[in-house]
Design a protein around this motif. Sequence first.
Motif, short mmCIF file in Angstrom:
data_model
loop_
_atom_site.label_atom_id
_atom_site.label_comp_id
_atom_site.label_asym_id
_atom_site.label_seq_id
_atom_site.Cartn_x
_atom_site.Cartn_y
_atom_site.Cartn_z
N ALA A 239 31.06 35.48 38.16
CA ALA A 239 31.32 36.95 38.69
C ALA A 239 31.00 36.78 40.10
CB ALA A 239 30.43 37.63 37.98
N TYR B 270 32.46 42.35 35.25
CA TYR B 270 33.04 40.94 35.09
C TYR B 270 33.10 40.43 33.58
CZ TYR B 270 34.43 36.12 35.49
OH TYR B 270 35.05 34.97 34.97
N PRO C 92 36.85 40.18 32.26
CA PRO C 92 36.86 39.09 33.21
C PRO C 92 38.26 38.84 33.61
CG PRO C 92 36.68 37.96 31.07
CD PRO C 92 36.49 39.29 30.90
#
Length: 590
Positions: A416, A430, A434
């Motif tokens: 992240a 995240y 993602p």
Amino acid sequence: MAKVQLTDLVLRDAHQSLFATRMVTADMLPIADKLDKIGYWALEAWGGATFDSCIRFLNEDPWERLRKLKAALPKTPIMMLLRGQNLLGYRHYADDVVDKFVEKAAENGVGVFRIFDACNDPRNLKRAADAAKKTGKHVQMAISYATTPYHTKEIYANLAKSYADFGADSICIKDMSGLLKPYDAYTLVKAIKAKVNIPVEIHTHATTGLSVASLVKAAEAGAELLDTTISSMSMGTSHSPTETIVEAFKGTEYDTGLDIIALLEIAAYFRDVRKNYAKFESSFLGADTRILASQVPGGMLSNLENQLKEQGAANKIDAVLKEIQIVQKDCGYIPLVTPTSQIVGTQAVFNVLFGRYEKLTSETADLVTGRYGALAAPANPELVKKALIQNKYDEVLTARPADLIPNEFAKIEAEAKAVGANSVEDVLTYAMFPKVAPNFFRDRAKGPVDSASFAVKPPAPTPAPKPASNEPAKYVVNVNGADYNVIVKPTTGEFSVSAAPAASAPAAPAAAAPAPAAPAGGTVVVAPVAGTLLKHHVSEGTQVASGDTIIIIESMKMELEIKATAAGKVRFLVPAGTQIASQQPIAEIN
């Protein structure tokens, strides 16, 4: 304290159900002070699909939304909907991620954690419940309600007892689709109350027309907490009107004590706000009794409509609703609630478009092989066999799914930070999404979208030119967003169309640019559905066999493997991360 108290869902499930979770924080804050003074037991305002929608569509930080709402609602607890080991994503997370997410949610403003699991598998709930208990916040554990041969009031009552043993502060009957009938609500609450001595809350949707009566009967059976929505954001796929329930109980032993005049002021505010989101509105605005069979949740209906439109298949909604019943049965009579509602719904769409289980999503394969938890009933053996082959598994998983996931927060944190995360909350954003979070981190500084930008503005009419009597008439005609030159001869009426869009036509977005044609003898692989090309499963130039997976597409939030349709070397025509249209060429095999 009133015998019956209300939780209003206007800041979360109402707009998720009615217009695809698009309400922006700026439309919530001006009315927050009045909401805070009503005397609700809680206001549901976070979790569910709001997190996804914030970063995917609204360019809003969901954590910032939570902090702002907490500051604006000092008296009223904020409730969040948490999917147990799934948290807010579409997979199970390791225990360390669950612990960190719950800790940060409490720090940022959540006062009530409503925790559920789509499979009603207690193993998927305990870690989140334990984490929530450590924060000192109210822990409400929810039963995902379905009407199938495998879901009885005795099973639900025993689940409630196991949740109470976990330390739940209250129990919620979570009826996602409006399936809970009035007298069934009465007997179910009675059965649960015979097993536990903690408050029971009823969550049900208005989709089938049953909800008001069901709430009344549940209260008569002893349910202390009821979910409602302010009237101007109620009914249809949403929930029972708050004012209706307040007035129904007025002067009785169940009197809520809430001020109807103050509620009407709030209703007037949201009546105006709702106009900004007309383009996202579900067409399911009345009572839709088809849902008694299909069991589709309210929030899923509006999203399903939009997703079918994206696939150019809006006319197939009835066929999809029928197919959902078959897929739900084949998947072990799984209750339809996020993420299983999306898994079953997307698989039903693919079945209608391509043939039953001809294209199996990765999530469907995981569901029937135990990767989401124990199913209520055995899944279709043929479907399980196909899923095992696709996922290259030897057998169905019987252990707790999260036991197979090693601690992963440190790894996620490193990933992240590499794409722009600058806080623990960003790392958790995240972790949930993602594929979407990096774009959000990049664009966050631009600020949230304005709901006024959603308004549909009809184009101003352009007067047709008046050609000279002996000259051809020239027009620009728009087809599917592209302008074309059209020339009409004045005497014969014959016309011609230019082979390419007119020079004045807007350029097609790069993501939808036509791919190069395959060379002579090559085989083109096209995208079966619209979506995002997530990744190339093999390297450019790899020699593949027919049937090998070469590309992964994300469509309707689910992952779909794209197979080679011939043997040869693969060449990719579209880069990863690109938005793609249905039938767009995405690779070629030579």
